[in-house]
Design a protein around this motif. Sequence first.
Motif, PDB file in Angstrom:
ATOM      1  N   SER A   1       7.589  -9.362  -3.688  1.00 25.87           N
ATOM      2  CA  SER A   1       8.431  -8.175  -3.874  1.00 25.87           C
ATOM      3  C   SER A   1       7.757  -6.904  -3.351  1.00 25.87           C
ATOM      4  CB  SER A   1       8.820  -8.016  -5.344  1.00 25.87           C
ATOM      5  OG  SER A   1       7.708  -7.531  -6.070  1.00 25.87           O
ATOM      6  N   VAL A   2       6.463  -6.981  -3.045  1.00 30.77           N
ATOM      7  CA  VAL A   2       5.770  -5.811  -2.483  1.00 30.77           C
ATOM      8  C   VAL A   2       6.457  -5.358  -1.198  1.00 30.77           C
ATOM      9  CG1 VAL A   2       3.612  -5.098  -1.341  1.00 30.77           C
ATOM     10  CG2 VAL A   2       3.539  -6.301  -3.540  1.00 30.77           C
ATOM     11  N   GLN A   3       6.857  -6.346  -0.394  1.00 26.81           N
ATOM     12  CA  GLN A   3       7.518  -6.044   0.870  1.00 26.81           C
ATOM     13  C   GLN A   3       8.802  -5.244   0.668  1.00 26.81           C
ATOM     14  OE1 GLN A   3       7.234  -9.675   3.119  1.00 26.81           O
ATOM     15  NE2 GLN A   3       9.009  -9.093   4.325  1.00 26.81           N
ATOM     16  N   VAL A   4       9.505  -5.561  -0.376  1.00 29.58           N
ATOM     17  CA  VAL A   4      10.773  -4.906  -0.639  1.00 29.58           C
ATOM     18  C   VAL A   4      10.556  -3.570  -1.343  1.00 29.58           C
ATOM     19  CG1 VAL A   4      12.982  -5.128  -1.843  1.00 29.58           C
ATOM     20  CG2 VAL A   4      11.845  -7.168  -0.899  1.00 29.58           C
ATOM     21  N   LYS A   5       9.628  -3.582  -2.308  1.00 29.49           N
ATOM     22  CA  LYS A   5       9.514  -2.410  -3.185  1.00 29.49           C
ATOM     23  C   LYS A   5       8.544  -1.360  -2.686  1.00 29.49           C
ATOM     24  CE  LYS A   5      10.710  -4.812  -7.471  1.00 29.49           C
ATOM     25  NZ  LYS A   5      10.082  -5.562  -8.564  1.00 29.49           N
ATOM     26  N   LYS A   6       7.514  -1.745  -1.963  1.00 31.80           N
ATOM     27  CA  LYS A   6       6.447  -0.787  -1.658  1.00 31.80           C
ATOM     28  C   LYS A   6       6.450  -0.284  -0.219  1.00 31.80           C
ATOM     29  CE  LYS A   6       4.883  -1.201  -5.862  1.00 31.80           C
ATOM     30  NZ  LYS A   6       3.673  -1.751  -6.486  1.00 31.80           N
TER      31      LYS A   6
ATOM     32  N   GLY B   1       6.308   0.538   6.958  1.00 36.03           N
ATOM     33  CA  GLY B   1       4.892   0.271   6.702  1.00 36.03           C
ATOM     34  C   GLY B   1       4.558   0.632   5.271  1.00 36.03           C
ATOM     35  N   LEU B   2       3.374   0.227   4.840  1.00 34.67           N
ATOM     36  CA  LEU B   2       2.923   0.622   3.507  1.00 34.67           C
ATOM     37  C   LEU B   2       2.556   2.109   3.538  1.00 34.67           C
ATOM     38  CD1 LEU B   2       0.635  -2.366   2.473  1.00 34.67           C
ATOM     39  CD2 LEU B   2       2.596  -1.510   1.179  1.00 34.67           C
ATOM     40  N   PRO B   3       2.861   2.846   2.475  1.00 33.72           N
ATOM     41  CA  PRO B   3       2.435   4.245   2.429  1.00 33.72           C
ATOM     42  C   PRO B   3       0.904   4.348   2.511  1.00 33.72           C
ATOM     43  CG  PRO B   3       3.648   3.624   0.429  1.00 33.72           C
ATOM     44  CD  PRO B   3       3.565   2.406   1.282  1.00 33.72           C
ATOM     45  N   SER B   4       0.422   5.477   3.017  1.00 34.35           N
ATOM     46  CA  SER B   4      -1.028   5.637   3.224  1.00 34.35           C
ATOM     47  C   SER B   4      -1.838   5.326   1.978  1.00 34.35           C
ATOM     48  CB  SER B   4      -1.342   7.069   3.652  1.00 34.35           C
ATOM     49  OG  SER B   4      -0.653   7.369   4.820  1.00 34.35           O
ATOM     50  N   LYS B   5      -1.341   5.773   0.822  1.00 32.57           N
ATOM     51  CA  LYS B   5      -2.158   5.591  -0.381  1.00 32.57           C
ATOM     52  C   LYS B   5      -2.225   4.129  -0.836  1.00 32.57           C
ATOM     53  CE  LYS B   5       1.340   7.044  -3.831  1.00 32.57           C
ATOM     54  NZ  LYS B   5       2.006   5.773  -3.955  1.00 32.57           N
ATOM     55  N   LEU B   6      -1.388   3.288  -0.257  1.00 31.36           N
ATOM     56  CA  LEU B   6      -1.432   1.863  -0.591  1.00 31.36           C
ATOM     57  C   LEU B   6      -2.004   1.038   0.558  1.00 31.36           C
ATOM     58  CD1 LEU B   6       2.014   1.314  -2.360  1.00 31.36           C
ATOM     59  CD2 LEU B   6      -0.208   1.805  -3.381  1.00 31.36           C
TER      60      LEU B   6
ATOM     61  N   TYR C   1      -3.007  -3.821  -7.734  1.00 21.45           N
ATOM     62  CA  TYR C   1      -3.451  -5.198  -7.505  1.00 21.45           C
ATOM     63  C   TYR C   1      -2.380  -6.050  -6.821  1.00 21.45           C
ATOM     64  CZ  TYR C   1      -6.881  -3.464 -10.819  1.00 21.45           C
ATOM     65  OH  TYR C   1      -7.830  -2.696 -11.433  1.00 21.45           O
ATOM     66  N   ASP C   2      -1.106  -5.710  -7.034  1.00 19.94           N
ATOM     67  CA  ASP C   2      -0.041  -6.479  -6.378  1.00 19.94           C
ATOM     68  C   ASP C   2      -0.084  -6.266  -4.867  1.00 19.94           C
ATOM     69  OD1 ASP C   2       0.708  -3.809  -6.688  1.00 19.94           O
ATOM     70  OD2 ASP C   2       2.822  -4.247  -7.098  1.00 19.94           O
ATOM     71  N   VAL C   3      -0.274  -5.013  -4.451  1.00 20.45           N
ATOM     72  CA  VAL C   3      -0.358  -4.720  -3.018  1.00 20.45           C
ATOM     73  C   VAL C   3      -1.623  -5.356  -2.435  1.00 20.45           C
ATOM     74  CG1 VAL C   3      -0.439  -2.891  -1.268  1.00 20.45           C
ATOM     75  CG2 VAL C   3       0.888  -2.553  -3.365  1.00 20.45           C
ATOM     76  N   ARG C   4      -2.693  -5.277  -3.199  1.00 22.01           N
ATOM     77  CA  ARG C   4      -3.963  -5.867  -2.762  1.00 22.01           C
ATOM     78  C   ARG C   4      -3.808  -7.369  -2.511  1.00 22.01           C
ATOM     79  NH1 ARG C   4      -9.089  -5.131  -6.784  1.00 22.01           N
ATOM     80  NH2 ARG C   4      -8.524  -7.210  -7.519  1.00 22.01           N
ATOM     81  N   ALA C   5      -3.096  -8.048  -3.409  1.00 22.37           N
ATOM     82  CA  ALA C   5      -2.872  -9.488  -3.249  1.00 22.37           C
ATOM     83  C   ALA C   5      -1.973  -9.763  -2.046  1.00 22.37           C
ATOM     84  CB  ALA C   5      -2.241 -10.060  -4.516  1.00 22.37           C
TER      85      ALA C   5
END
Length: 487
Positions: free
Chosen positions: A298-303, A313-318, A326-330
């Motif tokens: 769900s990181v792909q959808v939510k973050k 793309g992922l925001p800079s802070k992530l 930890y979810d984004v890290r995984a």
Amino acid sequence: MFPKLLAFSLCALAIAHTALATDSPSSQTPLSSDLNADAQNATVFSIIYGIPLTQYVVFANSIANKSGNVWTTNSIFHEKTLANASYHTTLLSNVDTLHSESLIDLSTRDLVATIPPLESGRFYVWPFYDVYGNNFCNLGTATNNSAGGTYRVTYRPAEPGCDMTPSDDYKGTIYMPTPYGAALLRIEVKNPADATYVGNSIQPGFTLTALPPNGVQLAPRLTEQLLNSGLSPRADLALYVMQLTARLAPFNLPEDGREIALVQANLRLAGASRGSYSQPSGVNLTLAFSTVKDVVHSVQVKKFESLGNGWAGLPSKLSGDFHDHYDVRAFVAFNGYMQLQASEALYPVYEITQTLLSNQTYRVEFFGKPQVDGFWSLTMYDANGYLVPNGLERFSLNSRDNMTYPGSGLVRDSAPDSKERFYMLLQSTSYDIAPEWQSNWLPSPAGSAPFNFILRFYGPKESLVNKEYQYPKVEKVAVNPPLPKAI
Ligand SMILES: *[C@@H]1O[C@H](CO)[C@@H](O)[C@H](O)[C@H]1NC(C)=O
Ligand SMILES: *[C@@H]1O[C@H](CO)[C@@H](O)[C@H](O)[C@H]1NC(C)=O
Ligand SMILES: *[C@@H]1O[C@H](CO)[C@@H](O)[C@H](O)[C@H]1NC(C)=O
Ligand SMILES: *[C@@H]1O[C@H](CO)[C@@H](O)[C@H](O)[C@H]1NC(C)=O
Ligand SMILES: *[C@@H]1O[C@H](CO)[C@@H](O)[C@H](O)[C@H]1NC(C)=O
Ligand SMILES: *[C@@H]1O[C@H](CO)[C@@H](O)[C@H](O)[C@H]1NC(C)=O
Ligand SMILES: *[C@@H]1O[C@H](CO)[C@@H](O)[C@H](O)[C@H]1NC(C)=O
């Protein structure tokens, strides 16, 4: 749908055939009454927390394998060749930089990282990672331009990062949050001949050497046995992650010190204590793992954030340095382990919404040059994440290539802030490319096989993040379309 293989990795370490392949989302099984809900939740947390450690083991073993099966820590292994279409060891390989890899063990000693004086105009970044894949410090052209020198690498969990205050004999200090970690130097390469030059003349100047033991033992030595022996098979991923996390987490605290109590409480509740794991009653590991998969996918959808024109793309802070995310890290561990901080590199992915007919192709319209301190590229991958074979051995188009403007002139020769439009054609190798498109052609797979493509911006300027720059427009057009008019 984003491409199945999320490619903001850029780094060559999206590891092939990971066990977390996307599959259908698990059904929401209601917790049965004999489930211990707290321990079950703590298990989900712990697996997500520990997933990057599995990629760390793969990284460590691969360095050993490349070094003639000799376990190698506190040294640097220089890769001498760029990936090509027959290279299938890692996914989404870049063809922009040569890598040099290090496995770091500060359990008994500090290290010295040496950077040679470098010619100007050649981008490099020497990122340092903690054992969880957090990019907590970078040496290099984009952020901390270094004219060469030596840096001390030492353990300091309280305030990790780079400190560029000169001290003793060093130009700066790299403070690692965990005693185990890694480094992955990337040096820009302009073409295959240049790769030989970089391999012979630049890479050897970068060294990592161990200082004598400092008399303190922070953790067990980082050995092959510690990372590999006495663990369940990797195929049983949930159990394997719990065992590995129980073993390594006690000596490798969270990067953010405020998280220590929370992490330790969860690990204990999940059955990880005194270096080993025992499954508490009322915990269903199969169920926990399917919850983990849902969270990670769900990181792909939510973050992810939209960057415009179908790019995201992922925001800079992530990006790169995850702190308590930890979810984004995984997610990143499985899709692009050893990601860089956004200040060093961005990897926007394109959301492919429509399939192409066999007589169609994609035209990519750039609204001026992307603003970078380093360089940029767009790389083509087949549906498996491998480079696409073609007669030109051309796997990417980039800021150093001979792309031309529709009117005349080379894209690379115009002013760095030029707003003039230029175009790429992503066209199948099954068609002869029209001569007028030759220099701007990025070959896509034969037939109408699906593909993905990734932008990489090295040393991105703020305009690429704050949406001041209009991201390229990707359009379906007929094969070999007419050249657009110069605007
Ligand atoms: C378990 O985690 C879920 C989702 O994070 C949460 O909604 C639920 O309240 C938690 N249950 C317990 C018992 O902590
Ligand atoms: C090399 O890789 C294999 C798996 O591909 C692994 O079993 C072996 O232990 C590795 N060698 C070392 C020294 O780690
Ligand atoms: C692809 O790379 C491998 C390994 O570097 C090399 O042996 C091979 O010759 C390359 N293939 C081509 C077509 O250049
Ligand atoms: C660059 O160096 C400064 C100190 O001069 C440091 O604060 C900063 O964290 C470094 N940046 C990165 C990305 O490593
Ligand atoms: C564990 O969870 C899985 C998936 O929800 C389920 O199929 C299985 O029956 C559960 N096992 C036990 C022992 O409850
Ligand atoms: C492309 O193929 C489709 C279906 O095969 C066909 O209907 C269409 O006319 C073709 N277009 C061109 C420009 O050839
Ligand atoms: C660009 O063109 C020059 C001159 O024709 C050639 O030497 C060079 O190899 C080309 N570069 C690439 C990346 O194709």
